[in-house]
Design a protein around this motif. Structure first.
Motif, PDB file in Angstrom:
ATOM      1  N   VAL A 360      37.173 -92.070  40.143  1.00  0.00           N
ATOM      2  CA  VAL A 360      36.976 -90.630  39.907  1.00  0.00           C
ATOM      3  C   VAL A 360      35.505 -90.268  40.038  1.00  0.00           C
ATOM      4  CG1 VAL A 360      37.133 -88.788  38.192  1.00  0.00           C
ATOM      5  CG2 VAL A 360      39.023 -90.394  38.463  1.00  0.00           C
ATOM      6  N   LEU A 361      34.633 -91.084  39.450  1.00  0.00           N
ATOM      7  CA  LEU A 361      33.195 -90.829  39.564  1.00  0.00           C
ATOM      8  C   LEU A 361      32.717 -90.915  41.006  1.00  0.00           C
ATOM      9  CD1 LEU A 361      31.572 -92.655  36.508  1.00  0.00           C
ATOM     10  CD2 LEU A 361      32.049 -90.226  36.791  1.00  0.00           C
ATOM     11  N   GLY A 362      33.302 -91.853  41.745  1.00  0.00           N
ATOM     12  CA  GLY A 362      32.946 -91.984  43.155  1.00  0.00           C
ATOM     13  C   GLY A 362      33.290 -90.723  43.944  1.00  0.00           C
ATOM     14  N   ILE A 363      34.450 -90.156  43.666  1.00  0.00           N
ATOM     15  CA  ILE A 363      34.860 -88.910  44.339  1.00  0.00           C
ATOM     16  C   ILE A 363      33.928 -87.765  43.959  1.00  0.00           C
ATOM     17  CG2 ILE A 363      36.697 -87.187  44.485  1.00  0.00           C
ATOM     18  CD1 ILE A 363      38.696 -89.520  44.079  1.00  0.00           C
ATOM     19  N   LEU A 364      33.625 -87.663  42.653  1.00  0.00           N
ATOM     20  CA  LEU A 364      32.733 -86.598  42.194  1.00  0.00           C
ATOM     21  C   LEU A 364      31.330 -86.751  42.794  1.00  0.00           C
ATOM     22  CD1 LEU A 364      33.709 -86.323  38.409  1.00  0.00           C
ATOM     23  CD2 LEU A 364      34.416 -84.838  40.290  1.00  0.00           C
ATOM     24  N   PHE A 365      30.818 -87.960  42.838  1.00  0.00           N
ATOM     25  CA  PHE A 365      29.488 -88.199  43.392  1.00  0.00           C
ATOM     26  C   PHE A 365      29.443 -87.871  44.886  1.00  0.00           C
ATOM     27  CE2 PHE A 365      26.440 -91.024  45.518  1.00  0.00           C
ATOM     28  CZ  PHE A 365      25.269 -90.658  44.860  1.00  0.00           C
ATOM     29  N   THR A 366      30.484 -88.274  45.611  1.00  0.00           N
ATOM     30  CA  THR A 366      30.537 -87.974  47.046  1.00  0.00           C
ATOM     31  C   THR A 366      30.576 -86.469  47.279  1.00  0.00           C
ATOM     32  OG1 THR A 366      31.724 -90.048  47.431  1.00  0.00           O
ATOM     33  CG2 THR A 366      31.821 -88.382  49.171  1.00  0.00           C
ATOM     34  N   THR A 367      31.353 -85.772  46.445  1.00  0.00           N
ATOM     35  CA  THR A 367      31.440 -84.309  46.559  1.00  0.00           C
ATOM     36  C   THR A 367      30.083 -83.664  46.294  1.00  0.00           C
ATOM     37  OG1 THR A 367      33.743 -84.413  45.811  1.00  0.00           O
ATOM     38  CG2 THR A 367      32.646 -82.267  45.734  1.00  0.00           C
ATOM     39  N   VAL A 368      29.390 -84.121  45.257  1.00  0.00           N
ATOM     40  CA  VAL A 368      28.058 -83.592  44.933  1.00  0.00           C
ATOM     41  C   VAL A 368      27.090 -83.847  46.077  1.00  0.00           C
ATOM     42  CG1 VAL A 368      26.049 -83.933  43.434  1.00  0.00           C
ATOM     43  CG2 VAL A 368      28.324 -83.702  42.436  1.00  0.00           C
ATOM     44  N   LEU A 369      27.141 -85.035  46.640  1.00  0.00           N
ATOM     45  CA  LEU A 369      26.241 -85.386  47.739  1.00  0.00           C
ATOM     46  C   LEU A 369      26.456 -84.470  48.943  1.00  0.00           C
ATOM     47  CD1 LEU A 369      24.053 -87.443  48.554  1.00  0.00           C
ATOM     48  CD2 LEU A 369      25.883 -88.871  49.490  1.00  0.00           C
ATOM     49  N   VAL A 370      27.711 -84.234  49.300  1.00  0.00           N
ATOM     50  CA  VAL A 370      28.021 -83.360  50.440  1.00  0.00           C
ATOM     51  C   VAL A 370      27.561 -81.927  50.157  1.00  0.00           C
ATOM     52  CG1 VAL A 370      29.915 -82.341  51.760  1.00  0.00           C
ATOM     53  CG2 VAL A 370      29.954 -84.782  51.227  1.00  0.00           C
ATOM     54  N   LEU A 371      27.810 -81.440  48.959  1.00  0.00           N
ATOM     55  CA  LEU A 371      27.433 -80.073  48.613  1.00  0.00           C
ATOM     56  C   LEU A 371      25.915 -79.912  48.532  1.00  0.00           C
ATOM     57  CD1 LEU A 371      30.148 -79.292  45.908  1.00  0.00           C
ATOM     58  CD2 LEU A 371      30.037 -78.400  48.243  1.00  0.00           C
ATOM     59  N   GLU A 372      25.203 -80.934  48.051  1.00  0.00           N
ATOM     60  CA  GLU A 372      23.738 -80.874  47.999  1.00  0.00           C
ATOM     61  C   GLU A 372      23.153 -80.830  49.408  1.00  0.00           C
ATOM     62  OE1 GLU A 372      21.301 -80.695  45.703  1.00  0.00           O
ATOM     63  OE2 GLU A 372      22.776 -80.340  44.114  1.00  0.00           O
ATOM     64  N   ILE A 373      23.695 -81.639  50.291  1.00  0.00           N
ATOM     65  CA  ILE A 373      23.220 -81.640  51.685  1.00  0.00           C
ATOM     66  C   ILE A 373      23.476 -80.270  52.323  1.00  0.00           C
ATOM     67  CG2 ILE A 373      23.626 -82.635  53.973  1.00  0.00           C
ATOM     68  CD1 ILE A 373      24.193 -85.309  52.560  1.00  0.00           C
ATOM     69  N   ASN A 374      24.645 -79.710  52.027  1.00  0.00           N
ATOM     70  CA  ASN A 374      24.978 -78.398  52.559  1.00  0.00           C
ATOM     71  C   ASN A 374      24.018 -77.308  52.041  1.00  0.00           C
ATOM     72  OD1 ASN A 374      26.802 -76.653  54.097  1.00  0.00           O
ATOM     73  ND2 ASN A 374      27.466 -75.886  52.087  1.00  0.00           N
ATOM     74  N   MET A 375      23.634 -77.397  50.761  1.00  0.00           N
ATOM     75  CA  MET A 375      22.691 -76.451  50.183  1.00  0.00           C
ATOM     76  C   MET A 375      21.317 -76.572  50.848  1.00  0.00           C
ATOM     77  SD  MET A 375      23.470 -76.406  46.074  1.00  0.00           S
ATOM     78  CE  MET A 375      22.051 -75.381  45.766  1.00  0.00           C
ATOM     79  N   LEU A 376      20.885 -77.804  51.097  1.00  0.00           N
ATOM     80  CA  LEU A 376      19.590 -78.017  51.733  1.00  0.00           C
ATOM     81  C   LEU A 376      19.566 -77.460  53.157  1.00  0.00           C
ATOM     82  CD1 LEU A 376      18.775 -81.650  50.503  1.00  0.00           C
ATOM     83  CD2 LEU A 376      17.638 -79.528  49.819  1.00  0.00           C
ATOM     84  N   ARG A 377      20.675 -77.605  53.852  1.00  0.00           N
ATOM     85  CA  ARG A 377      20.732 -77.075  55.224  1.00  0.00           C
ATOM     86  C   ARG A 377      20.655 -75.550  55.226  1.00  0.00           C
ATOM     87  NH1 ARG A 377      25.574 -80.763  57.888  1.00  0.00           N
ATOM     88  NH2 ARG A 377      24.302 -82.652  58.238  1.00  0.00           N
ATOM     89  N   LYS A 378      21.280 -74.915  54.264  1.00  0.00           N
ATOM     90  CA  LYS A 378      21.250 -73.454  54.194  1.00  0.00           C
ATOM     91  C   LYS A 378      19.855 -72.921  53.881  1.00  0.00           C
ATOM     92  CE  LYS A 378      26.102 -72.677  53.023  1.00  0.00           C
ATOM     93  NZ  LYS A 378      27.056 -72.160  52.002  1.00  0.00           N
ATOM     94  N   LYS A 379      19.070 -73.709  53.135  1.00  0.00           N
ATOM     95  CA  LYS A 379      17.722 -73.295  52.802  1.00  0.00           C
ATOM     96  C   LYS A 379      16.801 -73.395  54.022  1.00  0.00           C
ATOM     97  CE  LYS A 379      17.862 -74.435  47.881  1.00  0.00           C
ATOM     98  NZ  LYS A 379      17.299 -75.274  46.818  1.00  0.00           N
TER      99      LYS A 379
END
Length: 379
Positions: A360-379
């Motif tokens: 479960v933590l692995g799924i949550l961490f992967t999701t956070v990583l993808v969303l953080e990368i997406n936020m950085l690209r938008k900036k």
């Protein structure tokens, strides 16, 4: 010449084949030596001459298959009972307790081990609690006949032989095996270290029928673990992710965030309460785990207060409130993850709990990583 090549290969590989075969046979012999049985291939015949009571009429029962514990017993008089407990030899002890309620705590036990010099040793203990300081040597209500009690090692097995002066032994029996990484009890205090594993059965001495006893408060233990894991360890992190990554869904993100966090807090609070009730009933030595749990609960209460006292968006103190709210939330999540894994370790719940929560933590961490990368690209 071509016909000779297979023969030459066989000759070249012969030493390796012999080595493999020898190892296989050796392992088979060792495995056979460490086994005991209630059948005709019993190891008891090898040591019966050293035992001070008759062994041919002993009832035999494999009480703990996974650890290869074999229990033999018989009634030798109105108030005299014979016992022989057999188990594989390890660098630790084996124990048999007579319990008033099926639990380890409160039992009076007989513990045996083979010392480094090869001598057998046996002691009585009263299991007053789960910490070593609460396990009292030469205490308890068992009246063991000393001159007929002995520990014998034979064919990679240990036999703990003893007689009890008692009208009827307790039906609830607990068995334990020590951790081989810890030394067996030794002089002068014969301190008994925490067992590696244990189990309990209810035995009908007349019929020989037995049933495994469920661990005391096992449902409460599972409820405590599941509530804390789901509440503090899964829902609270998901709620934090909603607040960070779904702000564009205003004001929907706020209602989702508060809804998830409220549910997580309620479940987590219930889990902490279950843990405190459990601690009161079994008197477990889990001070660090309890302290972390109370700290997490305090952080959760501070978050509830922060929600109720949040300033308006236009207030100058809003940025300080946000810093406080996010910092306490991150600390709470970190402490919760650590304490959940620590609780799984303390409960010896097995690899399935670790693997499940880790996934479960692995799924949550992967999701956070993808969303953080997406936020950085938008900036």
């Amino acid at each position: 010449m071509l016909k000779m090549i297979p023969m030459m290969k066989l000759l070249v590989n012969l030493p390796f084949l012999l080595l493999i075969t020898t190892n296989h046979l050796s392992l088979h012999m060792i495995h056979g030596q460490t086994q005991d049985s209630c059948g005709s291939n019993s190891n008891l015949a090898n040591i019966s001459s050293q035992i001070f009571f008759e062994t041919s009429s002993l009832n035999c029962f494999p009480v703990w298959s996974s650890e290869n514990f074999i229990l033999r017993y018989s009634q030798d008089g109105p108030s005299l009972w014979n016992f022989v407990l057999s188990a594989p030899i390890s660098n630790s002890y084996i124990g048999m307790g007579f319990s008033p309620n099926g639990g380890m705590v409160g039992s009076s036990a007989v513990v045996g081990w083979v010392a480094r010099d090869g001598s057998g040793n046996m002691k009585k203990y009263f299991l007053g609690g789960q910490s070593p300081s609460q396990v009292l040597v030469d205490q308890g209500d068992l009246e063991v006949i000393g001159n007929t009690s002995l520990v014998i090692s034979d064919s990679s097995r240990i036999f703990m032989v003893f007689q009890l002066l008692i009208d009827q032994p307790r039906r609830q029996l607990v068995f334990s095996v020590g951790d081989s990484s810890n030394p067996p009890p030794n002089t002068p205090n014969f301190l008994l270290t925490r067992h590696r594993s244990h189990m309990a059965i209810s035995l009908n001495y007349a019929s020989g029928q037995s049933s495994r006893i469920k661990a005391p408060y096992s449902n409460l233990k599972r409820a405590h673990g599941a509530l804390n894991m789901i509440g503090w360890g899964i829902l609270i992190p998901i709620g934090a992710m909603v607040a960070r990554y779904l702000k564009h869904l205003n004001p929907l993100w706020f209602y989702i965030h508060t809804g998830i966090q409220s549910l997580g807090f309620i479940l987590g609070l219930s889990g902490v309460i279950a843990g405190l009730v459990l601690d009161n009933r079994i008197n477990a030595d889990v001070n660090s785990h309890k302290a972390l749990g109370i700290t997490i609960l305090i952080f959760g209460c501070l978050q509830v207060l922060a929600f109720l006292a949040r300033p308006s968006l236009e207030a100058k103190t809003r940025k300080y409130w946000y810093w406080y709210h996010s910092s306490v939330g991150r600390l709470m999540i970190l402490f919760a993850i650590v304490n959940i894994f620590y609780g799984i370790h303390l409960a010896k719940a097995g690899s399935s709990w670790n693997a499940g929560y880790g996934a479960v933590l692995g799924i949550l961490f992967t999701t956070v990583l993808v969303l953080e990368i997406n936020m950085l690209r938008k900036k």
